[in-house]
Scaffold this motif. Structure first.
Motif, PDB file in Angstrom:
ATOM      1  N   THR A  14       0.809  -1.224   0.000  1.00  0.00           N
ATOM      2  CA  THR A  14       0.000   0.000   0.000  1.00  0.00           C
ATOM      3  C   THR A  14       0.844   1.277   0.000  1.00  0.00           C
ATOM      4  O   THR A  14       1.877   1.355   0.661  1.00  0.00           O
TER       5      THR A  14
ATOM      6  N   SER B 150      -6.747   0.155  -2.573  1.00  0.00           N
ATOM      7  CA  SER B 150      -7.462  -0.896  -3.311  1.00  0.00           C
ATOM      8  C   SER B 150      -6.876  -1.042  -4.710  1.00  0.00           C
ATOM      9  O   SER B 150      -6.781  -2.145  -5.250  1.00  0.00           O
TER      10      SER B 150
ATOM     11  N   THR C 281     -10.635  -4.484   1.019  1.00  0.00           N
ATOM     12  CA  THR C 281     -11.880  -4.126   1.720  1.00  0.00           C
ATOM     13  C   THR C 281     -12.986  -5.129   1.328  1.00  0.00           C
ATOM     14  O   THR C 281     -12.823  -5.908   0.371  1.00  0.00           O
TER      15      THR C 281
ATOM     16  N   GLU D  88     -15.598  -4.434  -0.205  1.00  0.00           N
ATOM     17  CA  GLU D  88     -15.985  -4.139  -1.596  1.00  0.00           C
ATOM     18  C   GLU D  88     -15.035  -4.854  -2.555  1.00  0.00           C
ATOM     19  O   GLU D  88     -15.461  -5.405  -3.581  1.00  0.00           O
TER      20      GLU D  88
HETATM   21  C1  LIG Z   1      -4.176  -1.219  10.444  1.00  0.00           C
HETATM   22  C2  LIG Z   1      -3.846  -1.428   9.006  1.00  0.00           C
HETATM   23  C3  LIG Z   1      -2.871  -2.353   8.658  1.00  0.00           C
HETATM   24  C4  LIG Z   1      -2.514  -2.526   7.314  1.00  0.00           C
HETATM   25  N1  LIG Z   1      -1.488  -3.395   6.988  1.00  0.00           N
HETATM   26  C5  LIG Z   1      -1.013  -3.411   5.708  1.00  0.00           C
HETATM   27  C6  LIG Z   1       0.176  -4.127   5.371  1.00  0.00           C
HETATM   28  O1  LIG Z   1       0.797  -4.792   6.212  1.00  0.00           O
HETATM   29  N2  LIG Z   1       0.637  -4.066   4.106  1.00  0.00           N
HETATM   30  C7  LIG Z   1       0.004  -3.343   3.135  1.00  0.00           C
HETATM   31  O2  LIG Z   1       0.477  -3.315   1.990  1.00  0.00           O
HETATM   32  N3  LIG Z   1      -1.141  -2.652   3.411  1.00  0.00           N
HETATM   33  C8  LIG Z   1      -1.654  -2.660   4.676  1.00  0.00           C
HETATM   34  N4  LIG Z   1      -2.799  -1.946   4.986  1.00  0.00           N
HETATM   35  C9  LIG Z   1      -3.479  -1.207   3.928  1.00  0.00           C
HETATM   36  C10 LIG Z   1      -4.834  -1.785   3.559  1.00  0.00           C
HETATM   37  O3  LIG Z   1      -4.678  -2.979   2.861  1.00  0.00           O
HETATM   38  C11 LIG Z   1      -5.599  -0.708   2.770  1.00  0.00           C
HETATM   39  O4  LIG Z   1      -5.971   0.288   3.714  1.00  0.00           O
HETATM   40  C12 LIG Z   1      -6.822  -1.256   2.065  1.00  0.00           C
HETATM   41  O5  LIG Z   1      -6.432  -2.120   1.028  1.00  0.00           O
HETATM   42  C13 LIG Z   1      -7.712  -0.145   1.492  1.00  0.00           C
HETATM   43  O6  LIG Z   1      -6.966   0.814   0.802  1.00  0.00           O
HETATM   44  P1  LIG Z   1      -7.181   2.374   1.152  1.00  0.00           P
HETATM   45  O7  LIG Z   1      -7.050   2.503   2.627  1.00  0.00           O
HETATM   46  O8  LIG Z   1      -6.259   3.169   0.315  1.00  0.00           O
HETATM   47  O9  LIG Z   1      -8.679   2.658   0.780  1.00  0.00           O
HETATM   48  P2  LIG Z   1      -9.284   3.033  -0.698  1.00  0.00           P
HETATM   49  O10 LIG Z   1      -8.740   2.080  -1.706  1.00  0.00           O
HETATM   50  O11 LIG Z   1      -9.027   4.480  -0.891  1.00  0.00           O
HETATM   51  O12 LIG Z   1     -10.779   2.758  -0.461  1.00  0.00           O
HETATM   52  C14 LIG Z   1     -11.675   3.692   0.159  1.00  0.00           C
HETATM   53  C15 LIG Z   1     -13.088   3.144   0.006  1.00  0.00           C
HETATM   54  O13 LIG Z   1     -13.419   3.044  -1.395  1.00  0.00           O
HETATM   55  C16 LIG Z   1     -13.810   1.725  -1.711  1.00  0.00           C
HETATM   56  N5  LIG Z   1     -13.394   1.399  -3.068  1.00  0.00           N
HETATM   57  C17 LIG Z   1     -12.168   1.570  -3.631  1.00  0.00           C
HETATM   58  N6  LIG Z   1     -12.167   1.119  -4.892  1.00  0.00           N
HETATM   59  C18 LIG Z   1     -13.411   0.659  -5.141  1.00  0.00           C
HETATM   60  C19 LIG Z   1     -14.041   0.041  -6.257  1.00  0.00           C
HETATM   61  N7  LIG Z   1     -13.392  -0.174  -7.410  1.00  0.00           N
HETATM   62  N8  LIG Z   1     -15.339  -0.319  -6.163  1.00  0.00           N
HETATM   63  C20 LIG Z   1     -16.023  -0.112  -4.999  1.00  0.00           C
HETATM   64  N9  LIG Z   1     -15.477   0.461  -3.901  1.00  0.00           N
HETATM   65  C21 LIG Z   1     -14.196   0.822  -3.978  1.00  0.00           C
HETATM   66  C22 LIG Z   1     -13.137   0.856  -0.669  1.00  0.00           C
HETATM   67  O14 LIG Z   1     -13.764  -0.397  -0.535  1.00  0.00           O
HETATM   68  C23 LIG Z   1     -13.263   1.739   0.564  1.00  0.00           C
HETATM   69  O15 LIG Z   1     -14.532   1.583   1.116  1.00  0.00           O
HETATM   70  C24 LIG Z   1      -3.194  -1.795   6.308  1.00  0.00           C
HETATM   71  C25 LIG Z   1      -4.196  -0.889   6.670  1.00  0.00           C
HETATM   72  C26 LIG Z   1      -4.508  -0.679   7.991  1.00  0.00           C
HETATM   73  C27 LIG Z   1      -5.543   0.343   8.346  1.00  0.00           C
END
Ligand SMILES: Cc1cc2nc3c(=O)[nH]c(=O)nc-3n(C[C@H](O)[C@H](O)[C@H](O)COP(=O)(O)OP(=O)(O)OC[C@H]3O[C@@H](n4cnc5c(N)ncnc54)[C@H](O)[C@@H]3O)c2cc1C
Length: 388
Positions: free
Chosen positions: A135, A141, A374, A376
């Motif tokens: 990430t 995502s 997520t 989704e």
């Molecule tokens: C405590 C914690 C630990 C983590 N550990 C790791 C780790 O070890 N390694 C790592 O690489 N990552 C890690 N992550 C990251 C995590 O995998 C991401 O937060 C997650 O994949 C979502 O990405 P984002 O936060 O950028 O949300 P976004 O991608 O910005 O999503 C925001 C919202 O939009 C929705 N959305 C996005 N795209 C679409 C779509 N095409 N259709 C419908 N809805 C959509 C999502 O479902 C969500 O509801 C961690 C996160 C947290 C909070």
């Protein structure tokens, strides 16, 4: 017929070895994890000592082959272990899940002999903790949109970029890092690297204050002209996105197990509390409203566990399991949320205070619907598989 998971007509049962693992991890979690879980959460303290004890029991190398110092067990055993650990501490659960399935597994699957010999024994012994850095601030995502770059210069890759939300970020010694080696090739231009935290140019950024899983430590990682030996490329150049997605398929089994563990803990706490708490002259467990909540929780937990073990079983017998892992993670994480909401309700006002474990479970459950894809994204994976 089935080697790992005995199925006779409609009965699903663990084999003797898996039952033994379950008993061993359950006892360990009750004795070593439960007594300190609340304190670690409150202080946001990483479970370093617990991890050392887990390494001695083979729990940091559950799926690592014995020739590299691991326990060489199947995915079902891994699933059982993560559930039992998470039942007592969801932070320790995610740290061990990321260590096993997001760090060791891609090395087992895609590593060269030299990479396996060098890194797997260290991970199995718990000498270094593993992390997975996919990430970025603008690529969650949509992981394919990552901007971190890796350029080959002589016998080293020079990596520049920022990763965020990395579980175990401040503590990890071996990190699977993804970076773009060919900007023109889109997702096919992403490569994976095995990075050590003492490589030149590696820096831990901000550590996040979070709603829950406070003991797991989540941070940014910053790479400034980081030097990575050429031989630390995992797979071939351009394989990175495929490696990330297949690793996350397995990782989701771990998060589903974490969610089942949290949900089971919410049920355990709710049963105990409802038998003790008296209102209107009798234990609240005598009221049908409470009984129905308990019944609904238990039913969803059982279904989540079967979905999770089914995904693990498919992985063990070498069948495709991406859809099953996504279904397990989607359903189990929603179950965890439903169970902690009901659990707090059963505890009434006391459930809203830090006096009771259900308050920590309530905060810990939410993340299971977010990381490693997520809810989704899980639906996208499931639908994508059905509509192929
Ligand atoms: C405590 C914690 C630990 C983590 N550990 C790791 C780790 O070890 N390694 C790592 O690489 N990552 C890690 N992550 C990251 C995590 O995998 C991401 O937060 C997650 O994949 C979502 O990405 P984002 O936060 O950028 O949300 P976004 O991608 O910005 O999503 C925001 C919202 O939009 C929705 N959305 C996005 N795209 C679409 C779509 N095409 N259709 C419908 N809805 C959509 C999502 O479902 C969500 O509801 C961690 C996160 C947290 C909070």
């Amino acid at each position: 017929m089935f080697k790992n998971f005995i199925r006779t007509s409609m009965k699903l049962e663990l084999n003797d070895q898996q039952k033994m693992i379950q008993k061993m991890v359950r006892e360990f979690a009750e004795k070593e994890i439960a007594p300190i879980a609340a304190e670690l959460d409150e202080k946001a303290e990483y479970p370093t000592k617990t991890l050392q004890k887990m390494a001695k029991l083979g729990l940091l190398g559950i799926i690592i082959p014995t020739e590299y110092g691991g326990a060489g067990l199947d995915t079902i055993s891994y699933a059982i272990a993560i559930e039992e650990i998470s039942r007592k501490c969801a932070s320790t659960g995610v740290v061990s899940s990321v260590h096993n399935s997001l760090t060791a597994w891609p090395i087992i699957k895609y590593g060269t002999d030299d990479q396996k010999k060098k890194y797997l024994p260290i991970l199995a012994k718990g000498e270094k903790i593993g992390a997975f850095a996919g990430t970025e601030p603008n690529a969650g995502s949509d992981l394919g949109a990552m901007q971190t770059t890796a350029v080959l210069k002589g016998n080293k890759y020079i990596i520049n970029g920022d990763k965020t939300f990395i579980t175990s970020g401040p503590e990890a010694g071996i990190i699977i890092v993804f970076a773009v080696t060919d900007k023109e090739a889109g997702a096919k231009g992403i490569s994976a690297f095995i990075v050590e935290s003492d490589f030149k140019g590696y820096k831990v950024g901000s550590i996040f204050e979070k709603l829950g899983i406070n003991a797991s430590k989540t941070s940014e990682l910053i790479f400034e002209e980081m030097e990575v030996p050429k031989e630390n490329l995992l797979g071939k150049e351009g394989d990175g996105f495929k490696i990330a997605l297949s690793t996350l398929d397995g990782g989701r089994i771990g998060i589903a197990c974490q969610a089942v563990g949290i949900a089971q803990a919410a049920l355990d706490e709710s049963i105990e509390y409802s038998k003790q708490r008296q209102q209107f002259g009798k234990p609240i467990a005598k009221f049908q409203a409470i009984q129905w909540m308990i019944a609904e929780m238990a039913t969803r937990i059982e279904a989540s566990r079967f979905l999770t073990l089914n995904a693990a079983y498919k992985k063990d017998i070498g069948e495709r399991y991406g859809k099953e892992a996504a279904m397990a993670k989607l359903f189990a994480s929603e179950t965890a949320m439903e169970c902690v909401i009901k659990g707090v309700q059963i505890h009434g006002g006391y459930g809203y205070t830090k006096e009771y474990t259900i308050e920590r479970l309530f905060r810990d459950a939410k993340i299971t619907e977010i990381y490693e894809g997520t809810s989704e994204v899980q639906k996208m994976v499931i639908a994508g598989s059905l509509l192929r």
